[in-house]
Design a protein around this motif. Sequence first.
Motif, short mmCIF file in Angstrom:
data_model
loop_
_atom_site.label_atom_id
_atom_site.label_comp_id
_atom_site.label_asym_id
_atom_site.label_seq_id
_atom_site.Cartn_x
_atom_site.Cartn_y
_atom_site.Cartn_z
N TYR A 3 92.02 39.05 51.00
CA TYR A 3 93.03 38.24 50.33
C TYR A 3 94.11 39.12 49.72
N THR A 4 95.27 38.52 49.45
CA THR A 4 96.34 39.24 48.75
C THR A 4 95.96 39.33 47.27
N LEU A 5 95.86 40.55 46.78
CA LEU A 5 95.37 40.77 45.42
C LEU A 5 96.51 41.13 44.48
N CYS A 6 96.36 40.74 43.22
CA CYS A 6 97.30 41.22 42.21
C CYS A 6 97.02 42.70 41.97
N ASP A 7 97.94 43.40 41.31
CA ASP A 7 97.78 44.84 41.10
C ASP A 7 96.51 45.18 40.33
N GLU A 8 96.18 44.34 39.36
CA GLU A 8 94.98 44.61 38.54
C GLU A 8 93.71 44.55 39.39
N ASP A 9 93.60 43.53 40.26
CA ASP A 9 92.42 43.41 41.11
C ASP A 9 92.40 44.48 42.19
N CYS A 10 93.58 44.88 42.64
CA CYS A 10 93.68 45.98 43.61
C CYS A 10 93.09 47.26 43.01
N VAL A 11 93.45 47.55 41.76
CA VAL A 11 92.91 48.73 41.06
C VAL A 11 91.41 48.61 40.92
N LEU A 12 90.94 47.41 40.55
CA LEU A 12 89.51 47.19 40.37
C LEU A 12 88.75 47.52 41.65
N VAL B 150 93.71 51.42 53.26
CA VAL B 150 95.09 51.93 53.29
C VAL B 150 96.08 50.97 52.63
N PRO B 151 96.08 49.67 52.96
CA PRO B 151 97.03 48.76 52.28
C PRO B 151 96.80 48.68 50.77
N LEU B 152 95.53 48.75 50.35
CA LEU B 152 95.23 48.73 48.92
C LEU B 152 95.78 49.98 48.23
N GLU B 153 95.61 51.13 48.88
CA GLU B 153 96.13 52.38 48.32
C GLU B 153 97.65 52.34 48.22
N GLN B 154 98.30 51.80 49.26
CA GLN B 154 99.76 51.72 49.24
C GLN B 154 100.23 50.82 48.10
N GLN B 155 99.58 49.68 47.93
CA GLN B 155 99.94 48.76 46.85
C GLN B 155 99.77 49.43 45.50
N PHE B 156 98.66 50.15 45.34
CA PHE B 156 98.40 50.83 44.06
C PHE B 156 99.42 51.92 43.78
N VAL C 262 98.89 60.28 36.79
CA VAL C 262 98.40 61.10 37.91
C VAL C 262 96.88 61.21 37.86
N GLU C 263 96.36 61.44 36.66
CA GLU C 263 94.90 61.56 36.51
C GLU C 263 94.22 60.23 36.85
N PHE C 264 94.83 59.13 36.42
CA PHE C 264 94.29 57.80 36.72
C PHE C 264 94.30 57.57 38.23
N ALA C 265 95.38 57.96 38.89
CA ALA C 265 95.48 57.78 40.34
C ALA C 265 94.41 58.60 41.07
N GLU D 168 103.94 54.35 40.92
CA GLU D 168 105.26 55.00 40.96
C GLU D 168 106.27 54.23 40.13
N ARG D 169 106.22 52.92 40.26
CA ARG D 169 107.14 52.07 39.49
C ARG D 169 106.88 52.21 37.99
N GLU D 170 105.60 52.26 37.63
CA GLU D 170 105.22 52.37 36.22
C GLU D 170 105.63 53.72 35.65
N VAL D 171 105.38 54.80 36.39
CA VAL D 171 105.74 56.15 35.93
C VAL D 171 107.26 56.28 35.79
N SER D 172 107.97 55.79 36.80
CA SER D 172 109.43 55.87 36.77
C SER D 172 110.00 55.14 35.56
N MET D 173 109.48 53.96 35.31
CA MET D 173 109.96 53.17 34.18
C MET D 173 109.66 53.87 32.85
N CYS D 174 108.46 54.40 32.75
CA CYS D 174 108.04 55.08 31.52
C CYS D 174 108.91 56.30 31.24
N LEU D 175 109.11 57.15 32.25
CA LEU D 175 109.89 58.38 32.07
C LEU D 175 111.35 58.08 31.76
#
Length: 610
Positions: free
Chosen positions: A221-230, A267-273, A325-328, A278-285
């Motif tokens: 199924y198409t997962l939200c980012d949180e479930d993808c991480v899980l 692979v698709p799950l890794e790409q989504q994550f 990076v450590e989380f990834a 990347e979006r989160e890090v970019s926004m934070c920095l």
Amino acid sequence: MTKKLGMLNIFKWNPKKPIPEVPTFKENLQAHHFVDAGKQLITRENRLFELKKDGIGSKRKLVEEEEDSEAQLAKDYEDLLESVMRTLENSLDRQSPEEQEVLKEAVQAMLQEEEQDKRWEGFQEKERPPWRPRKCKQNHEALLERLVQRRMEEAQLDSKVEIHSSLQQSIICKAKRLKEDLVKVATWVSSCYPEQENVCQFYATLYHKIFSARLREVAEYTLCDEDCVLLLQWVNQDYPNILNGIKIKDVIDHTKFDPLLPEDMIVPLEQQFLIAEEREVSMCLHNILDREETAWKDGEHPQMRDQVYCCDQAIDVIQCFHKHVEFAQKVLGDEAKAQRITSQMKTFLTDYKAFHAKVIRSKQTNTEAVLMVNLSCLIQCRDYVTKKAHLFPEDVKTDCLSLLATMIERSHRHFISNMLKELKDLYRKVGSSEWLKNSDGVCEELLAKLDGHIQKFNNLDKTCCQELLGGMHKEFLAEYVRKMMKHKIKLSDKAQQHMAAASLCLNSERMHTYFTDAGSNMDLLKDILPNLAGLLKLQDPDSIKLELITLMKLYPDLSKGHISAWLKLKGNLSPSELRNILESVTCSQDQLSETQDSLQLNFFSIVRIK
């Protein structure tokens, strides 16, 4: 008479102890003595086999007896195996020593039946009992598979645990059941089986298969980012942690398991994550950079703690970046895959460079303070990239360090340029007749003016201050040497040359002491003026040549132009002697450059002469 009575007593009849009755099949079955009960049935089975083999069953009476016996034996076998399988089916719910013994009996009875099946191998179907082969081991394996399936389906999450996602609840409760059951198997169920049965591996394979099927079902199924991480965490971190648990890792070989999720699902799950990270890090920095730029534009001065500029942006940048990076790495289980996120550091530093350039060009009152605190930030980021080089692909690391080096150099150049501007008028006296008469006074004026300039750098942290003052030390000395080479004076005789040499040595000592006390670590600079002074004292051209060869080994960037400019201070050196010396050192310089491994000190390249 007594003697005779004693002899008679010898032959007195002593009744024997009663022979204990052998338990019947039903008694053994009720007492859960499955092995003995099974042996009794096998004995009866073997007797029937012998009757058939000898052809005795041709008489009607014996045939009827045999048929009655076969029917009863079949019924007894069903009763035995029903009890055995029921015991095996409840194996994960038993833990007391008594229950453990019953389970051992069931396992041994099952294996005993498996051996009896083997004895009947090779016989035609009509020649063997209708219940052979019983395939107890095969039925046992199918039973355990149903058992594991049922237990995983019935797994319930602890009501005390608050998890809102139904997906998380489903996975976590199954994983919890998997872990608890494998620990049970490892700690006491396995002791009921012979080692060669490898029951731990069998159970683990069943649980792995069912858990994997659940995760694959979810991944479709198409997962939200949180479930993808899980999902990725369970595949790469949480599930391996279970299999490597203290009581589990030594009794199973998880390398024989299929992946929890196949490559086309991972692979698709890794790409989504990675896209989300990347979006989160970019926004934070960039939020950090925007905050700093807004504060600078509003004229705010950086905060200080204990009289030192506190560099919160460095802490924020490094923590934000490192955390993601450590989380990834943990989520993906692969350092190389997580390196993709590090490209955001390069993007951030590129934007930082543009902001840094605007600050340098500005004339705001807070410019100097902002540049100082940003210098500290840049150095801390550089040190982080250097120490954590393994987190970065080689090209990203190189680009990041290059951007940081450029910004650090620009900051240093800004502060050094301001220093040289303030000292410009005093530097005009160096190498002049006034200097020759009173070099101590000129040096004292320079250092006094310099001291007022660098007091503000006391607010920098130690590492940052050390690097900046080291650069200032080097440039201060380079400008001093350059002014000496301007040919404002001619040292016409030996006495003047010795006096100038002594002045250079004294000035060198005072300047070096001042800078090292202030925080410079450029200890290699202390011998430059004394070595140049030594050339002034030498009178013999050949001695000058030898000394120059030594100096060129120490300072490979000492050029022909530098040598010519310095030796022209010696007014008693003829043009032909100077030309001869320069020709000689040029040949020596070519030979030295071929064998030179690395620069000991890059100093004369910043001494700019016409």
